[in-house]
Design an enzyme around this catalytic site. Structure first.
Site, mmCIF file in Angstrom:
data_model
loop_
_atom_site.group_PDB
_atom_site.id
_atom_site.type_symbol
_atom_site.label_atom_id
_atom_site.label_comp_id
_atom_site.label_asym_id
_atom_site.label_seq_id
_atom_site.Cartn_x
_atom_site.Cartn_y
_atom_site.Cartn_z
ATOM 1 N N ARG A 1 -47.393 1.869 -71.524
ATOM 2 C CA ARG A 1 -46.483 1.369 -72.571
ATOM 3 C C ARG A 1 -46.965 0.084 -73.241
ATOM 4 O O ARG A 1 -47.601 -0.760 -72.594
ATOM 5 C CB ARG A 1 -45.099 1.122 -71.943
ATOM 6 C CG ARG A 1 -44.425 2.414 -71.544
ATOM 7 C CD ARG A 1 -43.162 2.202 -70.730
ATOM 8 N NE ARG A 1 -42.521 3.495 -70.452
ATOM 9 C CZ ARG A 1 -42.917 4.329 -69.478
ATOM 10 N NH1 ARG A 1 -43.916 4.015 -68.673
ATOM 11 N NH2 ARG A 1 -42.298 5.489 -69.317
ATOM 12 N N HIS B 1 -48.405 5.986 -74.324
ATOM 13 C CA HIS B 1 -49.502 6.951 -74.256
ATOM 14 C C HIS B 1 -50.149 7.293 -75.606
ATOM 15 O O HIS B 1 -50.444 8.461 -75.888
ATOM 16 C CB HIS B 1 -49.024 8.239 -73.579
ATOM 17 C CG HIS B 1 -48.748 8.097 -72.103
ATOM 18 N ND1 HIS B 1 -49.232 7.065 -71.336
ATOM 19 C CD2 HIS B 1 -48.009 8.873 -71.243
ATOM 20 C CE1 HIS B 1 -48.828 7.221 -70.083
ATOM 21 N NE2 HIS B 1 -48.084 8.298 -69.993
ATOM 22 N N HIS C 1 -54.388 12.050 -66.900
ATOM 23 C CA HIS C 1 -52.969 12.196 -66.554
ATOM 24 C C HIS C 1 -52.683 13.494 -65.799
ATOM 25 O O HIS C 1 -51.661 14.147 -66.041
ATOM 26 C CB HIS C 1 -52.132 12.103 -67.830
ATOM 27 C CG HIS C 1 -50.740 11.585 -67.636
ATOM 28 N ND1 HIS C 1 -49.759 12.332 -67.020
ATOM 29 C CD2 HIS C 1 -50.179 10.411 -67.941
ATOM 30 C CE1 HIS C 1 -48.642 11.628 -66.997
ATOM 31 N NE2 HIS C 1 -48.868 10.446 -67.548
ATOM 32 N N ASP D 1 -42.713 4.729 -60.586
ATOM 33 C CA ASP D 1 -43.329 4.832 -61.914
ATOM 34 C C ASP D 1 -43.863 3.436 -62.241
ATOM 35 O O ASP D 1 -43.397 2.781 -63.166
ATOM 36 C CB ASP D 1 -42.295 5.308 -62.942
ATOM 37 C CG ASP D 1 -42.937 5.804 -64.235
ATOM 38 O OD1 ASP D 1 -44.169 5.641 -64.380
ATOM 39 O OD2 ASP D 1 -42.211 6.344 -65.091
ATOM 40 N N GLU E 1 -52.736 7.399 -62.146
ATOM 41 C CA GLU E 1 -53.436 7.101 -63.401
ATOM 42 C C GLU E 1 -54.190 5.787 -63.265
ATOM 43 O O GLU E 1 -53.588 4.721 -63.298
ATOM 44 C CB GLU E 1 -52.428 7.011 -64.548
ATOM 45 C CG GLU E 1 -51.550 8.228 -64.700
ATOM 46 C CD GLU E 1 -50.233 7.896 -65.389
ATOM 47 O OE1 GLU E 1 -50.242 7.291 -66.468
ATOM 48 O OE2 GLU E 1 -49.178 8.236 -64.822
HETATM 49 C C1 BGC Z 1 -45.343 7.323 -67.247
HETATM 50 C C2 BGC Z 1 -43.993 7.959 -67.083
HETATM 51 C C3 BGC Z 1 -43.878 9.094 -68.050
HETATM 52 C C4 BGC Z 1 -45.013 10.059 -67.795
HETATM 53 C C5 BGC Z 1 -45.015 11.217 -68.731
HETATM 54 C C6 BGC Z 1 -46.373 8.348 -66.978
HETATM 55 O O1 BGC Z 1 -47.642 7.818 -67.154
HETATM 56 O O2 BGC Z 1 -45.508 6.206 -66.431
HETATM 57 O O3 BGC Z 1 -42.949 7.031 -67.294
HETATM 58 O O4 BGC Z 1 -42.662 9.748 -67.934
HETATM 59 O O5 BGC Z 1 -46.221 9.398 -67.906
HETATM 60 O O6 BGC Z 1 -44.880 10.819 -70.024
#
Ligand code: BGC
Length: 383
Positions: A114, A139, A213, A283, A348
């Site tokens: 983010r 992302h 991812h 998360d 990740e």
């Molecule tokens: C994020 C999550 C998100 C997911 C899919 C992850 O990298 O940290 O918050 O929901 O990606 O978008």
């Protein structure tokens, strides 16, 4: 930003880029030789052709990846009985990924994770990105690197068989400055390792934070609560309610975030802790306890029933551990399997979230004349 990692190694390995078509399809891996196969995987709604490459190592471990999003579509590794099983979530066809995917198997960029309110200031100029996750940018934007078609070459190196993906992101794409040329390489080694190498250059300064991812499920089915995780991290970056770091590097000791010794993911995932509440589970970005600037152990993941083990090593300073909290049974994936709550988890490897706005975090700014280099290795085994 970490810009030197494996230069020596890279020089030693002169990648032999082979022309695209079904190069070594005739060679049988059962005979102990790694193989590569390239075929069509369909067409995007805008008419772009997408290819799928299948890499198989000398022991039958198989990775399939496609040019759309440089997505790893499947990854088959043996369990303790030698039975191959697919350990990543995804779809059977391109259409599934195009329709709706929470970044299953994709390369995320330009900025994995983010950026607060979709805004940052760089060298005195203000930039605005699409806000696509509550009040924040997530992302890489509306059409990030996970939703574009990359070019690809197959290759055979001293490490194994591989695919080199390339994408040129235009100046201003998704609000980011500079023309960015990125390459991502997946190499499947005979030692049951997947090597992920990233390189990029730019003609204007830009934030950059590339990551992979994939959603892992080492059992190949069910939820991931009994997977046992170790993270090489004494600290993590606590977040606010919108998952933007507060700037603190908090100690994990005495919290549900302490994975410095192995813990089943389900043990503390519902603990009464404000950070667990913000994440809806795990998360969070973990600050890796680094031995040096090279590859450092980030995570060890074990699945007791299958015996499968995944070790993650990286040159990156952090790893986002996401326990699949937003999977809610609305997506039906490969083989008709419904992806229920927490049926996959992501590790990740990356720089910390919101680094462009956080002065104390390691920089994610790539400048003209520099080369971004990052490396992550997944090693699969059994126990
Ligand atoms: C994020 C999550 C998100 C997911 C899919 C992850 O990298 O940290 O918050 O929901 O990606 O978008």
């Amino acid at each position: 930003m970490l810009k030197t990692t494996s230069r020596g190694l890279r020089r030693a390995i002169v990648p032999l880029l082979l022309a695209s078509a079904a190069c070594d399809a005739a060679v049988d891996h059962a005979a102990g030789v790694a193989t590569m196969k390239r075929e069509s995987f369909g067409t995007t709604p805008s008419g772009e052709a997408v290819d799928l490459v299948t890499l198989t190592n000398a022991h039958g471990v198989e990775l399939r990846a496609m040019t759309y999003g440089a997505i790893i579509v499947s990854l088959k590794v043996p369990d303790r009985a030698g039975q191959l099983g697919d350990v990543v979530l995804g779809y059977d066809s391109l259409a599934g990924y195009v329709k709706s995917s929470p970044y299953f198997g994709a390369i995320v960029g330009r900025y994995g994770n983010r950026i607060a309110k979709g805004k940052f200031t760089l060298d005195g100029a203000d930039y605005t990105l699409a806000v696509n996750n509550g009040p924040n940018a997530l992302h890489g934007g509306l059409t990030g690197f996970d939703k574009v078609v990359w070019s690809a070459d197959t290759m055979r190196t001293a490490e194994g068989v591989g695919i080199q993906f390339r994408y040129v992101s235009k100046d201003g794409e998704e609000g980011y400055p500079g023309t960015l040329t990125a390459t991502v390489t997946y190499t499947l080694a005979d030692a049951s390792e997947v090597h992920i190498g990233y390189e990029a250059t730019t003609d204007k300064a830009t934030p950059l934070n590339l990551t992979q991812h994939s959603y892992f499920n080492l059992a190949g089915q069910g939820d991931i609560m009994s997977h046992v995780l170790t993270l090489n991290a004494d600290r993590f970056t606590p977040v606010d309610a919108t998952l933007i770091p507060t700037g603190e590097l908090a100690l994990v000791a005495g919290t549900p975030f302490d994975f410095t010794s192995p813990h089943a993911i389900g043990d503390r995932i519902n603990a009464d802790h404000p950070q667990i509440a913000f994440g809806g589970g795990y998360d969070h970005n973990f600050v890796l306890t680094r031995a040096d600037t090279g590859l450092t152990l980030a995570a060890v993941l074990k699945e007791p029933t299958s015996g499968r083990v995944l070790e993650v090593r990286t040159t990156e300073p952090g790893v986002q551990f996401y326990s699949g909290n937003f999977l809610d049974g609305t997506l039906t994936g490969k083989g008709g399997v419904v992806y229920a709550h927490r049926t996959g988890l992501c590790l990740e490897t990356q720089h910390y979230p919101d680094s462009p706005n956080q002065k104390t975090f390691p920089s994610t700014i790539l400048r003209p004349g520099e080369t971004y280099r990052s490396r992550t290795v997944w090693r699969f085994g059994v126990e």
